[in-house]
Design a protein around this motif. Structure first.
Motif, mmCIF file in Angstrom:
data_model
loop_
_atom_site.group_PDB
_atom_site.id
_atom_site.type_symbol
_atom_site.label_atom_id
_atom_site.label_comp_id
_atom_site.label_asym_id
_atom_site.label_seq_id
_atom_site.Cartn_x
_atom_site.Cartn_y
_atom_site.Cartn_z
ATOM 1 N N LEU A 1 0.826 -1.204 0.000
ATOM 2 C CA LEU A 1 0.000 0.000 0.000
ATOM 3 C C LEU A 1 0.864 1.259 0.000
ATOM 4 N N GLY A 2 1.893 1.281 0.827
ATOM 5 C CA GLY A 2 2.779 2.440 0.888
ATOM 6 C C GLY A 2 3.525 2.681 -0.410
ATOM 7 N N SER A 3 4.027 1.610 -0.998
ATOM 8 C CA SER A 3 4.733 1.737 -2.280
ATOM 9 C C SER A 3 3.799 2.279 -3.350
ATOM 10 N N ALA B 1 11.556 12.246 -12.397
ATOM 11 C CA ALA B 1 11.102 12.378 -11.012
ATOM 12 C C ALA B 1 10.481 11.069 -10.524
ATOM 13 N N MET B 2 9.696 10.408 -11.381
ATOM 14 C CA MET B 2 9.102 9.128 -11.009
ATOM 15 C C MET B 2 10.190 8.086 -10.769
ATOM 16 N N SER B 3 11.228 8.127 -11.575
ATOM 17 C CA SER B 3 12.350 7.217 -11.398
ATOM 18 C C SER B 3 12.991 7.418 -10.021
ATOM 19 N N ARG B 4 13.118 8.664 -9.597
ATOM 20 C CA ARG B 4 13.683 8.950 -8.274
ATOM 21 C C ARG B 4 12.751 8.476 -7.162
ATOM 22 N N VAL B 5 11.448 8.590 -7.366
ATOM 23 C CA VAL B 5 10.487 8.095 -6.376
ATOM 24 C C VAL B 5 10.648 6.588 -6.214
ATOM 25 N N GLN C 1 13.267 4.767 -6.961
ATOM 26 C CA GLN C 1 14.566 4.512 -6.340
ATOM 27 C C GLN C 1 14.495 4.707 -4.825
ATOM 28 N N GLY C 2 13.773 5.740 -4.396
ATOM 29 C CA GLY C 2 13.601 5.987 -2.967
ATOM 30 C C GLY C 2 12.846 4.859 -2.279
ATOM 31 N N GLN D 1 15.263 1.919 -1.905
ATOM 32 C CA GLN D 1 16.218 2.136 -0.821
ATOM 33 C C GLN D 1 15.557 1.993 0.546
ATOM 34 N N GLY D 2 14.389 2.588 0.698
ATOM 35 C CA GLY D 2 13.695 2.504 1.979
ATOM 36 C C GLY D 2 13.307 1.090 2.336
ATOM 37 N N ILE D 3 12.807 0.357 1.377
ATOM 38 C CA ILE D 3 12.422 -1.030 1.609
ATOM 39 C C ILE D 3 13.663 -1.876 1.866
ATOM 40 N N GLY D 4 14.757 -1.568 1.179
ATOM 41 C CA GLY D 4 16.014 -2.280 1.429
ATOM 42 C C GLY D 4 16.449 -2.131 2.881
ATOM 43 N N PHE D 5 16.288 -0.945 3.421
ATOM 44 C CA PHE D 5 16.622 -0.705 4.827
ATOM 45 C C PHE D 5 15.715 -1.530 5.738
#
Length: 162
Positions: A62-64, A80-84, A86-87, A90-94
């Motif tokens: 849901l968050g993604s 910009a969507m590509s950066r979203v 990527q973010g 990274q966040g899910i990887g953490f």
């Protein structure tokens, strides 16, 4: 204009991101579908007794989806969507790194499948957010095969080998 009228007008303006019925329906369907697909995977993990179960997978998916939908609604360009995305990765990887537990020996690592499942659930949420619901549905089916069917096949192979 009175203070109350200004407050009311400001409140209406603040919640104007879903001003037309078509957009509100699209966003609602995507978010509900993401929650459902995440729930399917989460239910399977919870049924297997894993710590990251129904609620975790639903919230990750849901968050993604929400990050992508919100960026899309703001008119984000491809870069910009590509950066979203990527973010999100990274966040899910953490988050996933926190599910992996290493024992004293290298062979004693737990949580890798849980981490991969959470990561994959985020990818499904991104797909739904981008309007790729059929791709997300097929991906969820494939994930269920990997998580539920493959272990059953390997159990049968192990039993016939002894």
């Amino acid at each position: 204009m009175s203070n109350w009228e200004i407050i009311f007008a400001t409140t209406i303006n603040e919640f104007s991101d879903l001003s037309d019925v078509e957009e509100a329906t699209r966003v609602t369907l995507r978010l509900l579908f993401a929650a459902m697909l995440g729930g399917v995977l989460g239910f399977e993990r919870e049924h297997q007794g894993k710590a990251a179960g129904l609620r975790t997978h639903m919230l990750v998916c849901l968050g993604s989806c929400l990050f992508v939908v919100a960026a899309d609604m703001s008119g984000a360009m491809d870069d910009a969507m590509s950066r979203v995305v990527q973010g999100i990765i990274q966040g899910i990887g953490f988050l996933c790194a926190g599910t992996i537990i290493k024992g004293e020996h290298l062979s004693n690592v737990r949580g890798l499948t849980t981490a991969a499942g959470i990561w994959f659930t985020a990818a499904i949420g991104v797909a739904v957010g981008l309007g790729k619901e059929a791709t997300a549905l097929v991906s969820t089916g494939l994930a269920l095969i990997v998580l539920h069917i493959l272990p059953l096949l390997f159990q049968r192979t192990d039993k016939t080998d002894h």
